[in-house]
Design a protein around this motif. Structure first.
Motif, PDB file in Angstrom:
ATOM      1  N   GLU A  41       0.820  -1.212   0.000  1.00 46.82           N
ATOM      2  CA  GLU A  41       0.000   0.000   0.000  1.00 46.82           C
ATOM      3  C   GLU A  41       0.858   1.269   0.000  1.00 46.82           C
ATOM      4  OE1 GLU A  41       0.499  -1.338   4.312  1.00 46.82           O
ATOM      5  OE2 GLU A  41       0.062  -2.273   2.380  1.00 46.82           O
ATOM      6  N   TRP A  42       2.146   1.145   0.278  1.00 45.25           N
ATOM      7  CA  TRP A  42       3.056   2.274   0.308  1.00 45.25           C
ATOM      8  C   TRP A  42       3.175   2.942  -1.064  1.00 45.25           C
ATOM      9  CZ3 TRP A  42       8.495   1.718   3.045  1.00 45.25           C
ATOM     10  CH2 TRP A  42       8.884   2.965   3.554  1.00 45.25           C
ATOM     11  N   LYS A  44       0.549   3.088  -3.321  1.00 42.84           N
ATOM     12  CA  LYS A  44      -0.766   3.371  -3.907  1.00 42.84           C
ATOM     13  C   LYS A  44      -0.907   4.810  -4.381  1.00 42.84           C
ATOM     14  CE  LYS A  44      -3.664  -0.195  -1.814  1.00 42.84           C
ATOM     15  NZ  LYS A  44      -4.807  -0.492  -0.898  1.00 42.84           N
ATOM     16  N   ASP A  45      -0.247   5.740  -3.685  1.00 43.26           N
ATOM     17  CA  ASP A  45      -0.348   7.144  -4.072  1.00 43.26           C
ATOM     18  C   ASP A  45       0.810   7.564  -4.968  1.00 43.26           C
ATOM     19  OD1 ASP A  45       1.716   7.030  -2.296  1.00 43.26           O
ATOM     20  OD2 ASP A  45       1.015   8.665  -1.007  1.00 43.26           O
ATOM     21  N   GLY A  46       1.440   6.596  -5.595  1.00 45.89           N
ATOM     22  CA  GLY A  46       2.593   6.872  -6.444  1.00 45.89           C
ATOM     23  C   GLY A  46       3.913   6.581  -5.773  1.00 45.89           C
ATOM     24  N   GLY A  47       3.890   6.378  -4.455  1.00 43.08           N
ATOM     25  CA  GLY A  47       5.102   5.989  -3.746  1.00 43.08           C
ATOM     26  C   GLY A  47       6.113   7.093  -3.549  1.00 43.08           C
ATOM     27  N   GLU A  48       5.678   8.343  -3.543  1.00 43.80           N
ATOM     28  CA  GLU A  48       6.624   9.452  -3.424  1.00 43.80           C
ATOM     29  C   GLU A  48       7.405   9.399  -2.114  1.00 43.80           C
ATOM     30  OE1 GLU A  48       7.640  11.404  -5.563  1.00 43.80           O
ATOM     31  OE2 GLU A  48       6.150  11.324  -7.161  1.00 43.80           O
ATOM     32  N   ASP A  49       6.720   9.050  -1.026  1.00 47.38           N
ATOM     33  CA  ASP A  49       7.401   8.964   0.270  1.00 47.38           C
ATOM     34  C   ASP A  49       8.497   7.904   0.229  1.00 47.38           C
ATOM     35  OD1 ASP A  49       7.750   9.455   3.128  1.00 47.38           O
ATOM     36  OD2 ASP A  49       6.787   7.518   3.433  1.00 47.38           O
ATOM     37  N   SER A  74      -1.148   1.091 -10.743  1.00 45.35           N
ATOM     38  CA  SER A  74      -0.424   1.558  -9.549  1.00 45.35           C
ATOM     39  C   SER A  74       1.033   1.138  -9.619  1.00 45.35           C
ATOM     40  CB  SER A  74      -1.077   0.997  -8.284  1.00 45.35           C
ATOM     41  OG  SER A  74      -2.390   1.476  -8.136  1.00 45.35           O
ATOM     42  N   THR A  77       2.899   3.204 -12.482  1.00 42.60           N
ATOM     43  CA  THR A  77       3.249   4.558 -12.054  1.00 42.60           C
ATOM     44  C   THR A  77       4.481   4.550 -11.168  1.00 42.60           C
ATOM     45  OG1 THR A  77       0.950   5.299 -12.167  1.00 42.60           O
ATOM     46  CG2 THR A  77       2.443   6.586 -10.774  1.00 42.60           C
ATOM     47  N   PHE A  78       4.501   3.634 -10.193  1.00 40.67           N
ATOM     48  CA  PHE A  78       5.630   3.595  -9.271  1.00 40.67           C
ATOM     49  C   PHE A  78       6.911   3.168  -9.979  1.00 40.67           C
ATOM     50  CE2 PHE A  78       8.418   1.259  -6.377  1.00 40.67           C
ATOM     51  CZ  PHE A  78       8.704   2.262  -5.469  1.00 40.67           C
ATOM     52  N   LYS A  81       8.395   5.941 -12.026  1.00 41.99           N
ATOM     53  CA  LYS A  81       9.032   6.954 -11.173  1.00 41.99           C
ATOM     54  C   LYS A  81      10.349   6.439 -10.600  1.00 41.99           C
ATOM     55  CE  LYS A  81       4.838   9.404  -9.675  1.00 41.99           C
ATOM     56  NZ  LYS A  81       4.009   9.769  -8.482  1.00 41.99           N
TER      57      LYS A  81
END
Length: 596
Positions: A41-42, A44-49, A74, A77-78, A81
């Motif tokens: 789940e880390w 899911k938002d693109g993994g920027e953190d 998902s 995208t990751f 990046k």
């Protein structure tokens, strides 16, 4: 580095060629710095953190666990990046059960998923490799059928390698540092076979000292020298997860500065090996959450265990009392089952809870994988509590009856205590349930009295340690015929002794009818009588698994509806037995697939 695999990443200002574990973009570093990410789940938002932390620590390879239910977008995208940040990403998967033939479809499912995913996304979003974490030595089967487990593991891995042949994926696998002591049927060391089968191995050198007698350098020498001869690559891994009772296996509590210094020293000292590909830190979440400074001193002269067994002495728990679980509002009559596969709880918790609701269950014995972080279980227990279900941690193996294996039992106790200290009241386990059946061991046939003496001593130690600073319930499975044996040094049966020592027992009354001299109640009458006299609860356990001991042992042939009819008779048949507290069905995986 001279390992296989390459991939040109589209959309970058400069061509980024992934050559095995190294890319031109970070060639100046000359080595890998990897980490595991188990919490999918880390990203899911693109993994920027995660990517920010990776850049901060110089991470250039991520082993990313695959949740096949997550949308492919998902991952794409990751990965895109990560590639833009010069970070390679390998699809991570594994389970101890993947060493067994029955779980081969799960393993091949990972390979198929990665192949299909990579075929469906642009080159810049593709995974660079597959990384396996399979640790069969934690399986109960390892202790009693080790050669068969190794053989089936080898067969499964061969099938996976065949499935990804020609895919140009970098293939890696985790291995412990002590695998050189095990061999295949032809005498080949297991670690040599794995090195020859994969592009690289990641050696789990889980110690917190670098150059002591039993430090990381010493423990990895054999693997690095072997890899030098084979022309293979080795990543050396350290651990940052909290390990209750096993502090010598982790940098947890020693601070990020201490870890960084240790990694620098390892990098310098291991660079003389041509096979040394770099370092890995397990895992990203624990590593990120480490404090900067040192808050504990590493032990000196810590000797490594020759296998995954924990140290012999229990963790003292620093004197803190284990808080109680929140009470559960449930029917006083137990109706439950056993969950033997820890991964079912971790990966398919909603399916279990839906089954529990359908079957009106209020009690679960759940086997734990002690390598998993506490958060792997907390959500499940919380949801079970809200549904009126008590959850008891489950563990055990026939060899736990032997004194030499008491540390394995204590490791479970320590884990559950620390877990309950770390989570909220509605996320806590209510007890620990043991399933130890030593009568299947050769030692029982040779000298059952000696085995019973060690077994009862271990159970004494289990209850004493559990109760020392907690009110956790102590329970165990018990065969109906143990009343034929005497308890050591006492004029009572072994059954009486066990019922008196435990908070409750689950009596394995494995029969397929409720009434009759050879029915569930008939074979249980001695033990129920003992429990009535002692004022102790007793739960009757019935079997749904196919049995080769006779159809009368199990409800497998008759199916679930017939079983329910027979179980419904028990309260009436036992209305004069206050000890009777309910029943449990062995086990979830058989019950859910039972005949209607």
């Amino acid at each position: 580095m001279n390992v296989r695999g390459c991939r040109k990443l589209a959309g970058l200002l400069m061509a980024l060629l992934l050559v095995g574990l190294q890319t031109l973009a970070y060639a100046e570093q000359a080595e890998v710095k990897a980490t595991w990410v188990w919490q999918t789940e880390w990203i899911k938002d693109g993994g920027e953190d995660l990517l920010d932390y990776s850049r901060e620590e110089g991470i250039n390879l991520i082993y990313l666990q695959i949740n096949r239910q997550m949308p492919a977008a998902s991952y794409q995208t990751f990965v895109e990046k990560a590639h833009a940040a010069n970070i390679a990403v390998h699809a991570l998967g594994g389970d101890p059960g993947w060493a067994l033939e029955k779980h081969l479809p799960d393993m091949l499912g990972l390979a198929d998923w990665v192949n299909d995913y990579n075929a469906g996304v642009p080159e810049s979003g593709r995974f660079d490799g597959i990384h396996l974490d399979i640790e069969p030595y934690v399986l109960p089967e390892w202790e009693i059928r080790q050669e068969q487990v190794i053989s089936s593991w080898k067969s499964n891995i061969s099938a996976l390698l065949s499935r990804v042949s020609g895919s140009d994926l970098e293939l890696g696998i985790d291995i412990p540092f002590w695998f050189d002591s095990y061999t295949l049927e032809d005498g080949t060391p297991v670690n040599e076979w794995l090195m020859g089968s994969f592009d690289h191995v990641t050696v789990m050198a889980y110690r917190n000292q670098v150059d002591s007698e039993h430090g990381i350098l010493s423990l990895t020498r054999t693997e690095l020298e072997l890899a030098d001869r084979l022309g293979k690559q080795v990543v050396v891994a350290v651990n940052t997860k909290e390990m209750p009772g096993e502090a010598h296996t982790t940098f947890h509590g020693l601070g990020r500065e201490y870890l960084s210094s240790a990694l620098d020293q390892l990098s310098a000292d291991l660079s003389s090996y041509s096979s040394f590909a770099g370092l890995a830190v397990h895992d990203a979440r624990s590593w990120r959450d480490m404090p900067a400074g040192v808050d504990a001193e590493p032990p000196n002269g810590e000797k490594p265990a020759p296998n995954p067994a924990p140290p012999s002495s229990p963790s003292p728990g620093d004197g803190r009392r284990v808080p109680d679980a929140d009470p559960i509002e449930r029917d006083p009559q137990v109706r439950g089952t056993y969950i033997w596969e820890a991964r079912d709880v971790i990966e398919d918790s909603q399916e279990i809870l839906a089954f529990a609701k359908e079957k009106n269950l209020n009690w679960l014995y759940v086997r734990l994988d002690l390598e998993q972080p506490f958060e792997s279980y907390s959500s499940f227990v919380k949801q079970a509590s809200a549904a009126g279900i008590e959850v008891h941690a489950l563990g055990g193996h026939p060899i736990w009856a032997l004194q030499e294996n008491r540390p394995r039992m204590m490791r479970l106790v320590n884990y559950v205590k620390e877990y309950n200290r770390s989570v909220a009241g509605d996320e806590r386990f209510h007890g620990i349930h043991l399933d130890i059946e030593p009568y299947v061991l050769p030692a029982w046939q040779a000298d059952s009295d000696q085995v019973i003496a060690e077994w009862t001593t271990n159970l004494d130690a289990f209850v004493s340690e559990l109760k020392k600073d907690s009110s956790l319930e102590a329970s165990m499975d018990m065969a109906v015929w143990l009343d034929k044996h005497k308890a050591p040094g006492a004029d009572i049966s072994l059954s009486q002794w066990m019922i008196s020592r435990m908070d409750h027992v689950a009596l394995m009354a494995f029969r397929d009818t409720a009434a009759g001299s050879n029915g569930i109640v008939g074979v249980s009458k001695e033990e129920i009588g003992f429990a009535n006299e002692l004022g102790k609860p007793i739960i009757l356990s019935v079997e749904m698994k196919e049995s080769h001991e006779g159809d009368h042992i199990t409800f497998f042939e008759e199916g679930a509806a017939f079983m329910e009819e027979e179980l419904a008779k028990l309260p009436g048949l036992l209305q004069d037995s206050p000890a009777y507290t309910g029943h449990v069905v062995h086990a979830y995986e058989y019950w859910k697939n039972a005949k209607p």
